[in-house]
Motif scaffolding. Structure first.
Motif, PDB file in Angstrom:
ATOM      1  N   THR A 156       0.885  -1.074   0.115  1.00  0.00           N
ATOM      2  CA  THR A 156       0.094   0.067   0.148  1.00  0.00           C
ATOM      3  C   THR A 156       0.873   1.336  -0.038  1.00  0.00           C
ATOM      4  OG1 THR A 156       0.009   0.160   2.283  1.00  0.00           O
ATOM      5  CG2 THR A 156      -1.713  -1.122   1.323  1.00  0.00           C
ATOM      6  N   GLU A 157       0.395   2.307   0.025  1.00  0.00           N
ATOM      7  CA  GLU A 157       1.066   3.562   0.285  1.00  0.00           C
ATOM      8  C   GLU A 157       2.023   3.696   1.346  1.00  0.00           C
ATOM      9  OE1 GLU A 157       0.701   8.515   0.629  1.00  0.00           O
ATOM     10  OE2 GLU A 157      -1.226   7.162  -0.165  1.00  0.00           O
ATOM     11  N   ILE A 158       1.499   3.304   2.607  1.00  0.00           N
ATOM     12  CA  ILE A 158       2.257   2.965   3.752  1.00  0.00           C
ATOM     13  C   ILE A 158       3.300   2.105   3.571  1.00  0.00           C
ATOM     14  CG2 ILE A 158       2.098   2.231   6.199  1.00  0.00           C
ATOM     15  CD1 ILE A 158      -0.780   3.098   6.250  1.00  0.00           C
TER      16      ILE A 158
ATOM     17  N   ARG B 221       4.785   1.079   0.684  1.00  0.00           N
ATOM     18  CA  ARG B 221       5.823   1.590  -0.253  1.00  0.00           C
ATOM     19  C   ARG B 221       6.645   2.465   0.517  1.00  0.00           C
ATOM     20  NH1 ARG B 221       1.229   1.447  -3.612  1.00  0.00           N
ATOM     21  NH2 ARG B 221       0.838   3.644  -3.250  1.00  0.00           N
ATOM     22  N   ASP B 222       6.083   3.442   1.654  1.00  0.00           N
ATOM     23  CA  ASP B 222       7.028   4.357   2.226  1.00  0.00           C
ATOM     24  C   ASP B 222       7.879   3.633   3.247  1.00  0.00           C
ATOM     25  OD1 ASP B 222       7.500   7.175   2.904  1.00  0.00           O
ATOM     26  OD2 ASP B 222       6.164   6.917   4.526  1.00  0.00           O
TER      27      ASP B 222
END
Length: 157
Positions: free
Chosen positions: A83-85, A87-88
């Motif tokens: 998710t974006e989290i 990928r971070d």
């Protein structure tokens, strides 16, 4: 034996460990961030027991780092994508890669970060977005944030 929960601690390091503080979880995220997405791919890469892999994948989905997507209905098969989290989290993995290469690679670097534009090996460091200075500079100290309480750890000097 159940590990200690850090969910009540105000410390952001403890909160991060609550989500990915188990070594299998970090290695699963490493593999997901390099493009693996299917259960059998993770299992082959990590040589991990299926029950442990299943539990770790479910935890990473529950904590919002991976998203579970159905790719086959008969038999039911899912893939796991960051998710974006999630990928971070790549910057954390790259920091660990650089730290490991610097301190724990007596036979040489097994994995390096490459700049695809130049073909040169990169040496990642963590920098302050505002000043562009490395955060390892002694000018940077941790301090209590707005949500801190008396138990929140921080630098005192």
């Amino acid at each position: 034996m159940r590990r200690k929960s850090f969910s009540e601690m105000k410390c952001p390091v403890a909160q991060s460990l609550e989500r990915v503080g188990e070594w299998w979880s970090i290695l699963i995220m490493r593999d997901a961030l390099r493009g693996l997405s299917r259960f059998d791919e993770f299992q082959k890469s990590l040589d991990i027991a299926p029950n442990i892999l299943s539990r770790r994948l479910n935890d990473l989905v529950e904590h919002g780092l991976l998203e579970k997507r159905r790719y086959c209905d008969a038999p039911p098969r899912d893939e796991y994508v960051p998710t974006e989290i999630g990928r971070d989290f790549r910057s954390v993995i790259l920091a660990m890669l650089a730290w490991g290469n610097r301190h724990f690679a007596p036979d040489g670097k097994a994995v390096v970060l490459m700049n695809t534009d130049t073909g040169e090996e990169a040496d990642p460091i963590l920098v302050d977005r505002v000043s562009g200075r490395p955060v390892s500079d002694p000018a940077f100290k941790t301090a209590r944030g707005p949500a801190a309480d008396e138990t929140t750890p921080y630098s005192r000097s």
